[in-house]
Structures are given as C-alpha cells and as structure tokens.
Motif scaffolding. Structure first.
Motif, PDB file in Angstrom:
ATOM      1  N   GLY A 151      -9.020   9.517   7.157  1.00  0.00           N
ATOM      2  CA  GLY A 151      -7.709  10.055   7.838  1.00  0.00           C
ATOM      3  C   GLY A 151      -6.533   8.853   7.752  1.00  0.00           C
ATOM      4  N   ALA A 207      -8.968  17.195  -5.650  1.00  0.00           N
ATOM      5  CA  ALA A 207     -10.255  17.431  -5.591  1.00  0.00           C
ATOM      6  C   ALA A 207     -10.590  18.686  -4.964  1.00  0.00           C
ATOM      7  CB  ALA A 207     -11.046  16.465  -4.559  1.00  0.00           C
ATOM      8  N   ALA A 240     -19.571  17.095  -5.495  1.00  0.00           N
ATOM      9  CA  ALA A 240     -19.047  18.059  -4.812  1.00  0.00           C
ATOM     10  C   ALA A 240     -19.239  19.206  -5.745  1.00  0.00           C
ATOM     11  CB  ALA A 240     -17.500  17.848  -4.444  1.00  0.00           C
ATOM     12  N   GLY A 284     -12.677   6.258  -7.721  1.00  0.00           N
ATOM     13  CA  GLY A 284     -12.734   7.326  -6.510  1.00  0.00           C
ATOM     14  C   GLY A 284     -12.856   8.754  -6.915  1.00  0.00           C
ATOM     15  N   ILE A 307      -5.850   8.140   3.922  1.00  0.00           N
ATOM     16  CA  ILE A 307      -6.488   9.463   3.963  1.00  0.00           C
ATOM     17  C   ILE A 307      -6.723   9.671   2.343  1.00  0.00           C
ATOM     18  CG2 ILE A 307      -4.458  10.829   3.785  1.00  0.00           C
ATOM     19  CD1 ILE A 307      -6.394  13.004   5.015  1.00  0.00           C
ATOM     20  N   HIS A 318       0.739  -1.219  -0.092  1.00  0.00           N
ATOM     21  CA  HIS A 318      -0.016   0.078   0.111  1.00  0.00           C
ATOM     22  C   HIS A 318       0.784   1.297   0.178  1.00  0.00           C
ATOM     23  CE1 HIS A 318      -2.400   3.135   2.190  1.00  0.00           C
ATOM     24  NE2 HIS A 318      -3.182   2.930   1.104  1.00  0.00           N
ATOM     25  N   ILE A 372     -17.455  21.047   0.448  1.00  0.00           N
ATOM     26  CA  ILE A 372     -17.078  19.402   0.898  1.00  0.00           C
ATOM     27  C   ILE A 372     -17.797  18.948   2.104  1.00  0.00           C
ATOM     28  CG2 ILE A 372     -15.407  17.670   1.078  1.00  0.00           C
ATOM     29  CD1 ILE A 372     -13.509  19.711  -0.536  1.00  0.00           C
TER      30      ILE A 372
HETATM   31  C1  HEM Z   1     -14.826  15.654  -2.991  1.00  0.00           C
HETATM   32  C2  HEM Z   1     -14.146  14.783  -3.405  1.00  0.00           C
HETATM   33  C3  HEM Z   1     -13.642  13.338  -2.754  1.00  0.00           C
HETATM   34  C4  HEM Z   1     -13.972  12.914  -1.549  1.00  0.00           C
HETATM   35  C5  HEM Z   1     -15.083  13.500  -0.538  1.00  0.00           C
HETATM   36  C6  HEM Z   1     -13.469  11.880  -1.243  1.00  0.00           C
HETATM   37  C7  HEM Z   1     -13.290  11.032   0.055  1.00  0.00           C
HETATM   38  C8  HEM Z   1     -12.497   9.898   0.091  1.00  0.00           C
HETATM   39  C9  HEM Z   1     -12.678   9.228   1.448  1.00  0.00           C
HETATM   40  C10 HEM Z   1     -13.615   9.490   2.718  1.00  0.00           C
HETATM   41  C11 HEM Z   1     -11.868   8.025   1.406  1.00  0.00           C
HETATM   42  C12 HEM Z   1     -11.492   6.879   2.484  1.00  0.00           C
HETATM   43  C13 HEM Z   1     -10.653   7.324   3.381  1.00  0.00           C
HETATM   44  C14 HEM Z   1     -10.261   6.583   4.656  1.00  0.00           C
HETATM   45  O1  HEM Z   1     -10.495   5.398   4.527  1.00  0.00           O
HETATM   46  O2  HEM Z   1      -9.798   7.024   5.393  1.00  0.00           O
HETATM   47  C15 HEM Z   1     -11.206   8.383   0.033  1.00  0.00           C
HETATM   48  C16 HEM Z   1     -10.199   7.411  -0.353  1.00  0.00           C
HETATM   49  C17 HEM Z   1      -9.734   7.513  -1.552  1.00  0.00           C
HETATM   50  N1  HEM Z   1      -9.816   8.309  -2.612  1.00  0.00           N
HETATM   51 FE1  HEM Z   1     -11.121  10.134  -2.458  1.00  0.00          FE
HETATM   52  N2  HEM Z   1     -12.479  11.521  -2.254  1.00  0.00           N
HETATM   53  C18 HEM Z   1     -12.680  12.474  -3.139  1.00  0.00           C
HETATM   54  C19 HEM Z   1     -12.057  12.625  -4.474  1.00  0.00           C
HETATM   55  C20 HEM Z   1     -11.190  11.984  -4.889  1.00  0.00           C
HETATM   56  C21 HEM Z   1     -10.281  12.073  -6.084  1.00  0.00           C
HETATM   57  C22 HEM Z   1     -10.758  13.294  -6.896  1.00  0.00           C
HETATM   58  C23 HEM Z   1      -9.638  10.793  -6.309  1.00  0.00           C
HETATM   59  C24 HEM Z   1      -8.582  10.565  -7.356  1.00  0.00           C
HETATM   60  C25 HEM Z   1      -8.583  10.860  -8.763  1.00  0.00           C
HETATM   61  C26 HEM Z   1      -9.625  10.236  -5.089  1.00  0.00           C
HETATM   62  C27 HEM Z   1      -9.095   8.927  -4.991  1.00  0.00           C
HETATM   63  C28 HEM Z   1      -9.194   8.064  -3.696  1.00  0.00           C
HETATM   64  C29 HEM Z   1      -8.454   6.898  -3.175  1.00  0.00           C
HETATM   65  C30 HEM Z   1      -7.400   6.282  -4.341  1.00  0.00           C
HETATM   66  C31 HEM Z   1      -8.605   6.543  -2.202  1.00  0.00           C
HETATM   67  C32 HEM Z   1      -8.100   5.245  -1.377  1.00  0.00           C
HETATM   68  C33 HEM Z   1      -7.022   5.609  -0.774  1.00  0.00           C
HETATM   69  C34 HEM Z   1      -6.219   4.481   0.027  1.00  0.00           C
HETATM   70  O3  HEM Z   1      -7.006   3.396   0.238  1.00  0.00           O
HETATM   71  O4  HEM Z   1      -5.074   4.757   0.175  1.00  0.00           O
HETATM   72  N3  HEM Z   1     -10.654  10.499  -4.218  1.00  0.00           N
HETATM   73  N4  HEM Z   1     -11.840   9.203  -0.565  1.00  0.00           N
END
Ligand code: HEM
Length: 361
Positions: free
Chosen positions: A305, A316, A183, A175, A309, A14, A236
């Motif tokens: 977090g 975004a 948003a 994602g 995170i 990871h 957000i």
């Molecule tokens: C307003 C827009 C977004 C919100 C509210 C959001 C929210 C989140 C949340 C809550 C998680 C889980 C984190 C955790 O488990 O602690 C997450 C994970 C993730 N998000 Fe977002 N996200 C947004 C936009 C994006 C964008 C634009 C991308 C990429 C193009 C993205 C890619 C990812 C990826 C790859 C993960 C997994 C990270 C991991 O497991 O290491 N997200 N997101």
C-alpha cells in the motif's frame, strides 16, 4: 537488487523512477500492448501442455512466464540466454532472504554472483540496442520495456542512466517472475478444487470468446469479464504470494496500546490479514462471490500500500485474467494429488508443484 532499483531508492528518486516504470508496465496503453504480446505465446503453451498430458503446473507456468517476461522486457526469444536467466534468477531469489554472509558457499554470496552475471547479460542487450538505434538512425527499435526505460524523459528533460535501466530491468523481473508464476499456479489449483467456480468462469469466457469470434482479448474485454476479475482477486487473496511487507517507523506511534519507537522496523503480516475471519468470512474457502462487495479498507493488502504499492499490480491482474480466459474456454484439468502436502517456504505451494492431468475440452 541494485543501488538504482525502484525497490531500493527513496524520496524524489523513488517518485521519478516509479513514474517511469508504471508508465512502461502498469498503465492502460502499456497493458494493451502487453496483452497483445503475451497471448500468442500463451495459446501455444496451452496447446503444448495438452500434448504433454501430465505435468507439474508450477514448472510449466514458470517456463511460460519467463518466456513472456524475456520478450516483454528485452525482446529475448526462447534459447540459451533465457535458460541461463532462469538459473541465475533462481540463485538470486534463494539469496534475497538469506543471512547476508558474503563468502563462497553461502546463499547470499551465490545470489550476488548471479546478480553480476544477470547484469552482464542485460548490458550486452542494452549495448546491442544502442548500436541498432545508431545504425537505423531511429529511437527505440523493439518496443520492449528496456527500450521504454531507455527512452523515457522526466519533467526536467533527463533520461535514465544505463545503470538505472539495468538495475530496474533486473529488479522488475525479480518482482514479476516468481509472483506471476505462483499466482497462476494457484489459479489452476483452486479451479481444479472448485468445479462450480470453473463452470461459471467458463460460461462468462465462452460468451466473450463467441463475441470476439476467437480473436485475442484486449484490456477493454478484460474489464467486461466481471466474474473472471472476481476469480483473479480471490486467487491473489488466497495465494498470499507476498506473505509480508516491511516498513521503517519514521515517527513514534501508538498502536493498540503499544508504543512503537522511531527507527524500529515493523512487519505487516499480509497472510494473517487475508486469512483472518474478522476480515473475510470463511477465509480458507475459495469464493469469488465475496468480491461482490469490496474488502474493508486495511484488510486487503495483497499488493502492499501507499507510495510503495506493487508497481506491477495491474499487469499481474491482467495476465491472470488472460490466462483464465484461454484456460477456461479450451481446456479441462484435474489435480493428480489433490491432498498434496503444503510447503510454506519460500512461498506457500503444494509440495508436488501442482501436478495435473491436462487436456483439450
Ligand atoms: C500476483 C502478483 C504480485 C504480487 C502479489 C505482488 C506483491 C507485491 C508487494 C506486496 C509489494 C510490496 C509493496 C509494499 O511494500 O507496500 C510489491 C512491490 C513491487 N512489485 Fe509486486 N507483486 C506482484 C506482481 C508484480 C509484477 C508482475 C511486477 C512487475 C513486473 C511487480 C513489481 C513490483 C515492484 C517493482 C515493486 C516495488 C515497488 C516500489 O518499491 O515502489 N510485482 N509487489
């Protein structure tokens, strides 16, 4: 999501993937390139929205977001491939939280089929890139995310395998696609409901627009837009695009008098945190000024977090700020159904898809 996807792998695997992905989409130099890439498409979309006059904000923003993602991630231009991606992602999203029954007729089965077709599409793109590299005798011919992932080398000199590249392209789109769309739609919705906020936003962005003499903005400019960044944060928080996150309990813990045993799964209900009056005063009011003071630790987890995170959190935020800049300097709009009912599944949204009347100022 794919066995090699960032959201699925753990531990060292990871960490390694995360640094690959963050470098490609979430660090300042990557964001600078992305800011330059998305703006021409955004400006022309806003122009065409004004010509349409009336439309569902959700639907048009979704189209724009997919065009930007297609370009950024795999240099795809609008056309039949992007249209099929839209349908396939829709099918995949509907199956992600469905009961995992894998036989024809179930949402889960359909999602798996869509996933296979998506992989086939991106595999063709990946092979095309390899061929182009071979013919031109240079590494990385297009500068998109797929190229970035294909070229990255870790500390031990290893590159990602083809399957790792494909799994991550597919899951990064999952994602980023729906989350950015929602948003952005909420930003438009709240600004229509809070004209004072739009007024202040417009003032700040017009000053920036004059300073730039109409040129596209950069990430340095975005960081100067103090009020705009508060509007981004408030959007957000209020939108609650991700309602919850999961964690596995790896060590028994005591929490508020409860014992949570090892191996239990825990849901952290983010929407509750962000709408709790103990954490945010008058939480249902859209008030960017609340960000004059940062949120207390643990009360604001829109992007989750710790080591998990959101890997696209800065991307975004920046995309929203850029949208707000161009919207506020050139356009006005109003909700056609300001009292539209809200739906909450799969995500909170006005039931009419935020239908608006939209025109140039
Ligand atoms: C307003 C827009 C977004 C919100 C509210 C959001 C929210 C989140 C949340 C809550 C998680 C889980 C984190 C955790 O488990 O602690 C997450 C994970 C993730 N998000 Fe977002 N996200 C947004 C936009 C994006 C964008 C634009 C991308 C990429 C193009 C993205 C890619 C990812 C990826 C790859 C993960 C997994 C990270 C991991 O497991 O290491 N997200 N997101």
């Amino acid at each position: 999501m794919g066995r090699n996807s960032l959201v699925v792998v753990h531990g060292q695997a990871h960490e390694r993937l995360r640094s690959f992905v963050s470098n490609s989409i979430n660090r300042p130099d990557a964001l600078q390139l992305i800011a330059a890439c998305v703006q021409p498409r955004l400006v022309s979309a806003l122009h065409s929205w004004a010509q349409l006059g009336k439309f569902k904000a959700y639907k048009e923003i979704k189209k724009l977001t997919l065009q930007n993602i297609g370009k950024l991630f795999a240099s795809l231009e609008p056309g039949p491939i992007l249209d099929s991606l839209d349908k396939l992602y829709d099918g995949m999203l509907k199956g992600i939280r469905a009961y995992p029954l894998n036989f024809p007729g179930t949402a889960s089965h359909h999602a798996i089929q869509c996933r296979k077709k998506l992989e086939a599409i991106f595999r063709v793109e990946l092979e095309k890139k390899k061929k182009e590299e071979e013919q031109s005798n240079r590494v990385g011919t297009t500068n998109d995310l797929m190229d970035g992932l294909m070229q990255m080398i870790d500390e031990e000199g290893n590159q990602l395998s083809d399957q790792e590249v494909l799994d991550n392209i597919i899951s990064l789109i999952i994602g980023g696609y729906e989350s950015t769309t929602l948003a952005s739609m909420w930003a438009i919705y709240y600004l229509a409901k809070y004209p004072d906020v739009l007024g202040k936003l417009r003032e700040e962005n017009l000053a920036m627009w004059k300073k730039k003499k109409g040129d596209f903005i950069t990430i340095e400019d975005v960081s100067e837009l103090k009020y705009t960044n508060k509007v981004v944060e408030e959007t957000i928080r209020s939108a609650n695009v991700s309602g919850f996150i999961f964690r596995l309990v790896t060590k028994e813990v005591e929490y508020k008098g409860y014992r949570i045993p090892k191996n239990w799964k825990v849901i952290i209900w983010l929407r509750y945190l962000h709408t709790n009056t103990e954490n945010f005063e008058d939480p249902l009011c859209f008030n960017p000024e609340r960000w004059n003071v940062p949120a207390r630790p643990g009360t604001y987890l829109v992007f989750g977090g710790g080591p998990r995170i959101c890997a696209g959190n800065m991307l975004a935020r920046m995309q929203l700020a850029i949208l707000l800049h161009h919207l506020s300097v050139g356009y006005k709009w109003e909700l056609l159904n300001p009292d539209a009912k809200m739906i909450y599944l799969p995500n909170p949204a006005p039931a009419d898809g935020a239908e608006i009347a939209f025109s140039k100022i």
